[in-house]
Design an enzyme around this catalytic site. Structure first.
Site, short mmCIF file in Angstrom:
data_model
loop_
_atom_site.label_atom_id
_atom_site.label_comp_id
_atom_site.label_asym_id
_atom_site.label_seq_id
_atom_site.Cartn_x
_atom_site.Cartn_y
_atom_site.Cartn_z
N HIS A 64 17.02 35.79 13.81
CA HIS A 64 17.41 34.24 13.36
C HIS A 64 16.41 34.30 11.84
O HIS A 64 15.10 34.44 11.88
CB HIS A 64 16.70 33.32 14.21
CG HIS A 64 17.42 32.99 15.29
ND1 HIS A 64 17.26 32.85 16.63
CD2 HIS A 64 19.06 33.11 15.22
CE1 HIS A 64 18.33 32.47 17.35
NE2 HIS A 64 19.40 32.58 16.53
N GLU A 104 9.11 34.69 22.74
CA GLU A 104 8.90 33.59 21.75
C GLU A 104 7.47 33.27 21.30
O GLU A 104 6.80 32.79 22.32
CB GLU A 104 9.65 32.43 22.38
CG GLU A 104 11.12 32.50 22.70
CD GLU A 104 12.16 31.82 21.46
OE1 GLU A 104 11.40 31.23 20.47
OE2 GLU A 104 13.44 31.67 21.66
N GLU A 150 13.09 32.59 11.29
CA GLU A 150 11.92 33.07 12.19
C GLU A 150 11.14 34.10 11.60
O GLU A 150 10.83 35.09 12.08
CB GLU A 150 12.34 33.20 13.60
CG GLU A 150 12.84 31.86 14.10
CD GLU A 150 13.67 32.16 15.56
OE1 GLU A 150 13.62 33.38 16.07
OE2 GLU A 150 14.24 31.13 15.80
N HIS A 183 11.20 36.08 18.62
CA HIS A 183 11.80 34.73 18.28
C HIS A 183 10.60 33.83 18.24
O HIS A 183 9.52 34.03 18.73
CB HIS A 183 12.79 34.18 19.28
CG HIS A 183 14.10 34.86 19.53
ND1 HIS A 183 15.06 34.55 18.58
CD2 HIS A 183 14.58 36.08 20.14
CE1 HIS A 183 16.15 35.09 18.84
NE2 HIS A 183 15.91 36.31 19.55
ZN LIG Z 1 15.29 32.78 17.47
#
Ligand SMILES: [Zn+2]
Length: 234
Positions: A46, A206, A49, A153
């Protein structure tokens, strides 16, 4: 773990290989391990990020020699990173583009901030696995055949593994982030689902929503341990 002298950690000490090209023609880069690949860690799928790329790069730069068993992808979505967008240059959310049984053609509804409604629409791609970055990552994994993959992430602050395996438990203990079986909403076409359908353990790691220095202080040592060859499976 043998670390590089501090004066040298501004640069990455060895060269990557290219495992493909992004839609805009940027190289998709992998830093290969010295020996058999047991673990792949990828960041920046992403493009919003970027803290994942920074933390993984800093961990890689600490090593005095190539990781024994861990391959590293710093930017799985380089087009998104250079444009500061979540998706790739075609506004496809790559983490909804993997060829899974649950892939959906519907728009991907995204929150621009964690407390916003899901009112920003991205594409899951024209079909499952349609994007060059998705195809290349699948090809890399089929070539490397790692025992597990960690997908970095932010900012949900959890360790997501539907199997709650030993690698996920190790990261959860090291980081004090809760171990969860899903992120709380459907993610059709996600990388984690793709891995699960192939029997490949995927841990979605994350980071928290916090400042860059806090992320670096907390997560770089954990990532560096993994790169240096700590064996969370034992
Ligand atoms: Zn992500």
């Amino acid at each position: 773990m043998k670390l590089r002298p501090r004066q040298e950690i501004g640069s990455i000490p060895w060269d990557p290989d290219s495992y493909g090209q992004s839609h805009l023609g940027l190289p998709l880069e992998v830093w290969r391990p010295a020996d058999r690949c047991r673990l792949l860690i990828h960041a920046g799928i992403h493009g919003e990020e970027g803290e994942t790329t920074i933390a993984l790069s800093r961990a890689l730069r600490l090593l005095a020699e190539p990781s024994p068993h861990c391959a590293v992808v710093l930017a799985a979505n380089p087009d998104g990173l250079i444009r500061g967008i979540r998706g790739n240059a075609r506004s496809v959310d790559l983490n909804r583009n993997f060829p899974t049984k649950d892939w959906r053609p519907d728009p991907v509804k995204h929150r621009s901030t964690l407390d916003s409604p899901r009112d920003v629409f991205l594409s899951p791609g024209s079909g499952p696995g349609s994007e060059p970055e998705t195809k290349a990552l699948i090809g890399l994994i089929e070539e490397l055949r790692p025992e597990a993959v960690i997908a970095l992430h932010a900012p949900l602050a959890c360790i997501d593994d539907d199997k709650q395996g030993s690698l996920a438990r190790w990261i959860s203990e090291k980081t004090d982030l809760p171990l969860v079986a899903d992120v709380g909403y459907p993610t059709p076409g996600s990388f984690g689902t793709w891995g699960g359908e192939r029997g490949l353990p995927v841990v979605t790691y994350e980071f928290e929503m916090t400042d860059k220095d806090s992320i670096v202080r907390k997560h770089v040592p954990v990532l560096a341990e993994l790169l240096a060859g700590v064996d969370p499976w034992s």
